[in-house]
Design an enzyme around this catalytic site. Structure first.
Site, PDB file in Angstrom:
ATOM      1  N   ARG A 235       1.182  -1.074  -0.142  1.00  0.00           N
ATOM      2  CA  ARG A 235      -0.330   0.186  -0.146  1.00  0.00           C
ATOM      3  C   ARG A 235       1.218   1.480  -0.054  1.00  0.00           C
ATOM      4  O   ARG A 235       0.646   2.455   1.045  1.00  0.00           O
ATOM      5  CB  ARG A 235      -1.252   0.248   1.228  1.00  0.00           C
ATOM      6  CG  ARG A 235      -2.062   0.845   0.841  1.00  0.00           C
ATOM      7  CD  ARG A 235      -3.021   0.621   2.245  1.00  0.00           C
ATOM      8  NE  ARG A 235      -2.504   1.021   3.661  1.00  0.00           N
ATOM      9  CZ  ARG A 235      -2.443   0.119   4.707  1.00  0.00           C
ATOM     10  NH1 ARG A 235      -2.505  -1.353   4.713  1.00  0.00           N
ATOM     11  NH2 ARG A 235      -0.849   0.673   5.889  1.00  0.00           N
ATOM     12  N   MET A 329       3.797  35.951   1.379  1.00  0.00           N
ATOM     13  CA  MET A 329       2.268  34.864   1.058  1.00  0.00           C
ATOM     14  C   MET A 329       2.744  34.533  -0.172  1.00  0.00           C
ATOM     15  O   MET A 329       2.441  33.262  -0.240  1.00  0.00           O
ATOM     16  CB  MET A 329       0.844  35.162   1.745  1.00  0.00           C
ATOM     17  CG  MET A 329      -0.298  34.967   0.765  1.00  0.00           C
ATOM     18  SD  MET A 329      -1.699  35.669   1.226  1.00  0.00           S
ATOM     19  CE  MET A 329      -1.645  36.115   3.349  1.00  0.00           C
ATOM     20  N   ASP A 330       3.069  35.283  -0.987  1.00  0.00           N
ATOM     21  CA  ASP A 330       2.618  35.182  -2.491  1.00  0.00           C
ATOM     22  C   ASP A 330       3.890  34.963  -3.330  1.00  0.00           C
ATOM     23  O   ASP A 330       4.060  34.870  -4.854  1.00  0.00           O
ATOM     24  CB  ASP A 330       1.877  36.296  -3.400  1.00  0.00           C
ATOM     25  CG  ASP A 330       0.662  36.379  -2.470  1.00  0.00           C
ATOM     26  OD1 ASP A 330      -0.278  35.423  -2.255  1.00  0.00           O
ATOM     27  OD2 ASP A 330       1.009  37.766  -2.133  1.00  0.00           O
TER      28      ASP A 330
HETATM   29  C1  LIG Z   1      -0.803   7.648   4.228  1.00  0.00           C
HETATM   30  C2  LIG Z   1      -0.960   6.038   3.919  1.00  0.00           C
HETATM   31  C3  LIG Z   1      -0.474   5.372   3.235  1.00  0.00           C
HETATM   32  C4  LIG Z   1       0.826   5.242   2.156  1.00  0.00           C
HETATM   33  O1  LIG Z   1       1.829   5.597   2.715  1.00  0.00           O
HETATM   34  P1  LIG Z   1       3.293   6.115   2.545  1.00  0.00           P
HETATM   35  O2  LIG Z   1       4.291   6.432   3.497  1.00  0.00           O
HETATM   36  O3  LIG Z   1       3.215   7.442   1.926  1.00  0.00           O
HETATM   37  O4  LIG Z   1       3.389   4.983   1.063  1.00  0.00           O
HETATM   38  C5  LIG Z   1      -0.359   3.813   3.481  1.00  0.00           C
HETATM   39  N1  LIG Z   1      -1.221   3.643   4.641  1.00  0.00           N
HETATM   40  C6  LIG Z   1      -1.805   4.531   5.247  1.00  0.00           C
HETATM   41  C7  LIG Z   1      -3.452   4.309   6.578  1.00  0.00           C
HETATM   42  C8  LIG Z   1      -2.036   5.195   5.332  1.00  0.00           C
HETATM   43  O5  LIG Z   1      -2.122   6.967   6.173  1.00  0.00           O
END
Ligand SMILES: *Cc1c(COP(=O)(O)O)cnc(C)c1O
Length: 396
Positions: A235, A329-330
């Site tokens: 993930r 800011m910009d």
């Molecule tokens: C953001 C997140 C990820 C991805 O994490 P990375 O460190 O960007 O790979 C995976 N799982 C959960 C629950 C997240 O909140």
């Protein structure tokens, strides 16, 4: 494995404004393919939350799918619905919603909802009944991060209720998942402990009669450093954009990744300044000699960290310079030096791939005392995103 960094993707389009982030979709595609390769038999859930870490939600999601991602994930319901409205039909997980939120639209849009608390599995079941659909759910386990998900009696209650709702046809318990606290320190004892706890919970779920096909645990850091955590899906978020989640252990190219974002702007003013001239609010910088000052039309409202005053790196021509004085800011000011031949209209590279003297998001993180995640994610909505690389029109 080190390969020479590829040159940054350029666009031949004219600027739509005074700055732009050029997003290399081929890099996102290739990074996902590389993570998929590293994950072995596991597939990839591409995390595209927070506007794809600042890279742009829909084009980045499509690029990730073209690189072989099997699933997409976003934090919030609204982000998931935006992807569906754009025609993205790939499996899509989301996990942040509150009691009382209307989940029926998500149920109809076939969005996978995370059950991270007893109230959440009830709410998912209720939305399924109300819409007459079967809602896919992934049960979120807190194995020690101390953030989202359930543990202890709450977790047992979620598993039991999920089983009942599955028997009823209201939910399909497709996944079970958890998140590491110290994935960026692969030898930290919590990594193994959390992984063991997770496997125990998976066994417990099985003993309760749940057959859960998708177990996922590994974020970017774990995907790159801990193959044993790959399970059924990995993930990653940060790594799909070509940034290293473990900068002390390796640069993106050491992992076969390349940065997808290149942030540039055009100088809007260049002028002579005498020695001893204070620069920007509070005169936090003073010229040491007669010099030339350049004005960059980006500021903290665009996501340039105010903490990077007198520190953030930029390239103009062949010179690497640093923000002179405070970030406003910009806009912000550069001391171009007395010999500079830069003129208004010249390009300034704020961050890119680290080749040809371009600074990187990691350089900015170090200059501002933060992490590369925050540097790209905070890039403001006002900066146009321009996409390059084959968007091969994968309509997911
Ligand atoms: C953001 C997140 C990820 C991805 O994490 P990375 O460190 O960007 O790979 C995976 N799982 C959960 C629950 C997240 O909140």
């Amino acid at each position: 494995m080190t390969s020479p960094p590829e040159p940054p993707a350029r666009t031949t389009q004219p600027y739509l404004g005074t700055s732009r982030a050029t997003i290399d979709l081929a890099a996102i595609r290739d990074n996902v393919a590389e993570l998929d390769r590293r994950a072995g038999d596991a597939g990839v859930i591409a995390v595209v939350k927070a506007d794809a870490y600042g890279h742009g939600l829909v084009p980045s999601a499509r690029a990730a799918l073209s690189g072989g991602a099997r699933y997409l994930a976003v934090a919030q319901l609204a982000e998931a619905l935006t992807l569906r409205a754009a025609g993205v039909t790939a499996p899509l997980l989301t996990w942040l919603f509150a009691p009382g939120d209307d989940l029926t639209e998500a149920a109809r849009a076939e969005i996978t909802l995370s059950a991270g608390a007893p109230w959440a599995i009830e709410a998912i079941g209720a939305a399924a009944r109300e819409t007459g659909t079967t809602v896919r759910t992934h049960i979120k386990v807190d194995t020690g991060l101390g953030r989202g998900g359930s543990w202890g009696d709450d977790l047992d209650a979620v598993l039991r209720r999920a089983g009942e709702l599955e028997a009823e046809g209201a939910v399909e318990v497709e996944g079970i998942w958890s998140h590491f606290a110290w994935a960026d320190a692969p030898d930290h004892p919590t990594v193994r402990q959390q992984q063991e706890t997770f496997m125990e919970v998976c066994s417990r779920a099985e003993r309760m009669g749940l057959r859960i096909p998708l177990r996922h645990l590994a974020n970017s850091a774990a995907t790159l450093t801990n193959p044993s955590a790959a399970l059924d899906l990995v993930r990653p978020g940060l790594a799909i954009y070509g940034l290293s989640p473990v900068p002390d252990l390796g640069r993106p190219e050491d992992f076969g990744l390349r940065e997808a974002m290149r942030l540039t702007a055009r100088l809007v003013n260049v002028k002579d300044a005498p020695a001893g001239q204070g620069v920007s609010y509070g005169h936090a910088y003073t010229t040491s000699e007669p010099t030339r000052l350049g004005l960059v039309p980006l500021g903290y409202s665009d996501g340039i960290p105010r903490h990077a005053g007198n520190a953030g790196p930029m390239r103009v021509g062949s010179s690497t310079l640093h923000v002179a004085g405070r970030v406003c800011m910009d806009q912000l000011t550069l001391d171009l030096g007395p010999a500079s031949d830069a003129v208004a209209g010249d390009e300034v590279v704020i961050l890119g791939r680290g080749v040809d003297g371009d600074p990187t998001a990691q350089d900015w993180a170090e200059a501002a005392g933060t992490i590369n995640y925050e540097i790209v994610t905070r890039l403001g909505a006002r900066v146009p995103r321009v996409y390059v690389g084959p968007d091969d029109g994968v309509s997911a």
